[in-house]
Design a protein around this motif. Structure first.
Motif, PDB file in Angstrom:
ATOM      1  N   THR A   2       0.833  -1.144  -0.263  1.00  0.00           N
ATOM      2  CA  THR A   2       0.096  -0.003  -0.143  1.00  0.00           C
ATOM      3  C   THR A   2       0.603   1.329   0.218  1.00  0.00           C
ATOM      4  O   THR A   2       1.782   1.387   0.503  1.00  0.00           O
ATOM      5  CB  THR A   2      -0.715  -0.023   1.311  1.00  0.00           C
ATOM      6  N   ARG A   3       0.401   2.011  -0.794  1.00  0.00           N
ATOM      7  CA  ARG A   3       1.218   3.425  -0.905  1.00  0.00           C
ATOM      8  C   ARG A   3       0.514   4.528  -0.225  1.00  0.00           C
ATOM      9  O   ARG A   3      -0.703   4.964  -1.014  1.00  0.00           O
ATOM     10  CB  ARG A   3       1.700   3.773  -2.273  1.00  0.00           C
ATOM     11  N   SER A  13       1.239   8.463   8.060  1.00  0.00           N
ATOM     12  CA  SER A  13       2.632   8.978   8.125  1.00  0.00           C
ATOM     13  C   SER A  13       3.163   7.798   9.028  1.00  0.00           C
ATOM     14  O   SER A  13       2.791   7.232  10.152  1.00  0.00           O
ATOM     15  CB  SER A  13       2.952  10.417   8.546  1.00  0.00           C
ATOM     16  N   PRO A  14       4.512   7.724   9.249  1.00  0.00           N
ATOM     17  CA  PRO A  14       5.254   6.778   9.907  1.00  0.00           C
ATOM     18  C   PRO A  14       5.201   7.245  11.320  1.00  0.00           C
ATOM     19  O   PRO A  14       5.666   6.663  12.287  1.00  0.00           O
ATOM     20  CB  PRO A  14       6.340   6.431   9.344  1.00  0.00           C
ATOM     21  N   TRP A 109       6.417  -0.326   7.594  1.00  0.00           N
ATOM     22  CA  TRP A 109       6.409   1.042   7.178  1.00  0.00           C
ATOM     23  C   TRP A 109       7.790   0.944   6.421  1.00  0.00           C
ATOM     24  O   TRP A 109       8.779   1.065   7.202  1.00  0.00           O
ATOM     25  CB  TRP A 109       6.130   2.210   8.259  1.00  0.00           C
ATOM     26  N   LEU A 110       7.661   1.484   5.147  1.00  0.00           N
ATOM     27  CA  LEU A 110       8.957   1.496   4.514  1.00  0.00           C
ATOM     28  C   LEU A 110       8.999   3.470   3.894  1.00  0.00           C
ATOM     29  O   LEU A 110       8.059   3.717   3.605  1.00  0.00           O
ATOM     30  CB  LEU A 110       9.032   0.776   3.321  1.00  0.00           C
ATOM     31  N   MET A 117       5.734   3.932   2.217  1.00  0.00           N
ATOM     32  CA  MET A 117       4.598   2.603   1.700  1.00  0.00           C
ATOM     33  C   MET A 117       4.396   1.765   2.971  1.00  0.00           C
ATOM     34  O   MET A 117       5.528   1.782   3.806  1.00  0.00           O
ATOM     35  CB  MET A 117       5.472   1.810   0.542  1.00  0.00           C
ATOM     36  N   THR A 118       3.643   0.909   2.903  1.00  0.00           N
ATOM     37  CA  THR A 118       3.402   0.049   4.004  1.00  0.00           C
ATOM     38  C   THR A 118       3.150  -1.390   3.397  1.00  0.00           C
ATOM     39  O   THR A 118       2.741  -1.462   1.938  1.00  0.00           O
ATOM     40  CB  THR A 118       1.835   0.179   4.835  1.00  0.00           C
ATOM     41  N   MET A 119       3.432  -2.358   4.089  1.00  0.00           N
ATOM     42  CA  MET A 119       3.378  -3.654   3.650  1.00  0.00           C
ATOM     43  C   MET A 119       2.773  -4.381   4.650  1.00  0.00           C
ATOM     44  O   MET A 119       3.207  -4.493   5.847  1.00  0.00           O
ATOM     45  CB  MET A 119       4.637  -4.472   3.223  1.00  0.00           C
TER      46      MET A 119
END
Length: 178
Positions: A2-3, A13-14, A109-110, A117-119
């Protein structure tokens, strides 16, 4: 993958939403009731403790990092960390985000040059990667609350396990290593 939107006001946001609690891995041990490996997470600014049961292979991957044991070849989580580095992506945080039907869910969270982006991930994989990336670990407040309610609704053994986990000291964790 997911972006989420960029760091504009009101978007994902992270940095979190305040509905998350920062935790640390308190230990990895065998559950004395089920004899299954579990990761024990502890709230950094409080007393909440969250056990997450994992498979033996996942526990081994985490144990290797806890003990800082070098392997002759990269393990899967090392490969993932190295791949992310090669693409200039940073693991900024992991979040244990949900608990459904006694199954925990996690999000990694990347950040790559400001593109967040999240995975979706299994908690054991997210935690193993977080340790290798040296990033903070969070648990959704709702997950902590749900886990507490689930433990209260179970049998005496679960209540005993909760009290036992909350009473563990630093010396105890060393005695119960895998």
């Amino acid at each position: 993958m997911t972006r989420p939107a960029q760091h504009a006001k009101g978007t994902a946001s992270p940095e979190g939403t305040g509905d998350e609690v920062e935790v640390r891995i308190r230990g990895l041990m065998m559950d004395p009731v089920t004899n299954m490996p579990m990761i024990v997470l502890k709230e950094m600014a409080g007393e909440a403790v969250l056990p997450i049961w994992v498979g033996i292979f996942e526990a081994n991957a985490i144990a290797l990092e806890i003990e800082k044991s070098a392997t002759p070849r990269p393990m899967t989580h090392d490969l993932l960390r190295n791949t992310l580095r090669a693409f200039d992506a940073i693991v900024s945080r992991v979040v244990i985000s949900d608990l459904k039907d006694d199954t925990f869910f996690a999000v990694i969270w990347l950040d790559r040059a400001g593109d967040v982006m999240t995975m979706d991930a299994r908690p054991s994989d997210a935690l193993a990667l977080a340790m290798r990336a040296d990033c903070p670990i969070f648990v959704s407040r709702a997950v902590l609350d749900t886990a507490r309610m689930n433990q209260k609704g179970r049998d005496v053994n679960s209540d005993e396990l909760r009290r036992w986990l909350e009473g563990l000291g630093d010396d105890d964790m060393g005695r119960y290593k895998m």
